[in-house]
Design a protein around this motif. Structure first.
Motif, PDB file in Angstrom:
ATOM      1  N   SER A   6     -23.510  10.841  73.702  1.00  0.00           N
ATOM      2  CA  SER A   6     -23.200  11.693  74.849  1.00  0.00           C
ATOM      3  C   SER A   6     -21.792  11.424  75.331  1.00  0.00           C
ATOM      4  N   ARG A   8     -19.452  12.507  78.480  1.00  0.00           N
ATOM      5  CA  ARG A   8     -19.608  13.083  79.806  1.00  0.00           C
ATOM      6  C   ARG A   8     -18.254  13.182  80.495  1.00  0.00           C
ATOM      7  N   ARG A   9     -17.751  14.401  80.566  1.00  0.00           N
ATOM      8  CA  ARG A   9     -16.469  14.708  81.219  1.00  0.00           C
ATOM      9  C   ARG A   9     -15.359  13.767  80.731  1.00  0.00           C
ATOM     10  N   ASN A  22     -12.082  16.807  80.127  1.00  0.00           N
ATOM     11  CA  ASN A  22     -13.418  17.126  80.637  1.00  0.00           C
ATOM     12  C   ASN A  22     -14.369  17.619  79.545  1.00  0.00           C
ATOM     13  N   ASP A  24     -17.667  17.674  77.558  1.00  0.00           N
ATOM     14  CA  ASP A  24     -19.093  17.373  77.675  1.00  0.00           C
ATOM     15  C   ASP A  24     -19.769  17.753  76.363  1.00  0.00           C
ATOM     16  N   GLY A  26     -23.237  16.589  73.765  1.00  0.00           N
ATOM     17  CA  GLY A  26     -24.403  15.773  73.484  1.00  0.00           C
ATOM     18  C   GLY A  26     -24.891  16.032  72.067  1.00  0.00           C
ATOM     19  N   GLY A  59     -14.229   9.736  82.288  1.00  0.00           N
ATOM     20  CA  GLY A  59     -15.503  10.084  81.694  1.00  0.00           C
ATOM     21  C   GLY A  59     -16.191   8.902  81.030  1.00  0.00           C
TER      22      GLY A  59
END
Length: 245
Positions: A6, A8-9, A22, A24, A26, A59
């Motif tokens: 993952s 995240r940002r 940024n 994102d 997964g 992030g």
């Protein structure tokens, strides 16, 4: 199902420059991603950031619940991140077999299985790395990543500069690793049509941000996003040809 990997940002770059912003993403266990985009849009930086060789500006990067943000590349490798960079990074003064045994870790991917996947390497197991063709070096780089028995494998432009027959062999091997072995994989590739058929999902980067995310199948069936962001013309899967991605 929880993500294996993952982001995240995540923002990252080199020195003071921010190249990706940024992000994102997964990736689930057994899932494969195609990362597409024009040159200079941040594809390699995304891979390098997961590996840990860029300067992360913000992030989090989490692998199977473990926060790897700020971790050194060797720590990430031990955690299960396998990497096949554009430069291949094989040991050119070692033989093929020494290259593989020097880095091998316990797990399902053994020396014998690497040779089974790449018969050319078995034939050249006593050759030094610098005695191999570019395509054979790339096969060795992939095999080296596999015998590390990673949780996830990252490949940056694996077919760049290779002869068509070698590309065919390499992609067939990668398809087996993804489809039959269930390896979680992220592939950066210049030509969309080479990898969309072997991956589950596709991302398009532009100016360091994700501008498109869909299943690979959906992008093949409706390549509007390829036309918009990559300059691919034709409008149909069968007419994608070899776009200058």
């Amino acid at each position: 199902m929880n993500d294996l990997l993952s982001l995240r940002r995540v923002s990252a770059g080199y020195g003071d420059a921010v190249v990706i912003s940024n992000i994102d993403v997964g990736l689930r266990q057994g899932e494969s991603f195609a990362v597409l985009g024009r040159n200079g849009t941040g594809k390699t930086t995304l891979i390098n950031t997961i590996v840990g060789v860029t300067r992360q500006k913000g992030g989090m990067i989490v692998l199977d619940g473990r926060d790897l943000t700020g971790a050194r590349p060797e720590t990430r490798a031990k955690a299960g991140i396998g990497w096949v960079p554009q430069e291949r990074n094989i040991f050119k003064s070692l033989t093929v077999e020494e290259n593989l045994t020097a880095v091998a870790r316990p797990g399902p991917w053994t020396l014998a299985r690497a040779y089974e996947l790449f018969p050319r390497l078995r034939e050249r197991r006593s050759n030094l790395g610098n005695q191999l063709s570019g395509g054979e070096q790339q096969m060795l780089a992939v095999a080296r990543a596999l015998v590390l028995n990673p949780r996830i494998m990252l490949l940056d432009e694996p077919t760049e500069g290779l002869a068509p027959i070698i590309i065919e062999e390499l992609l067939a091997a990668l398809t087996k690793v993804i489809r039959e072995e269930g390896m979680s994989v992220i592939i950066v590739e210049q030509h969309a049509q080479k990898i969309l058929g072997m991956t589950d999902r596709a991302l398009i980067l532009d100016r360091g941000t994700i501008v498109h995310s869909s299943s690979s199948k959906a992008l093949m069936e409706d390549p509007t996003a390829l036309e918009q962001h990559l300059g691919v013309t034709g409008g149909k899967k069968k007419r994608l040809g070899h776009p200058p991605l």
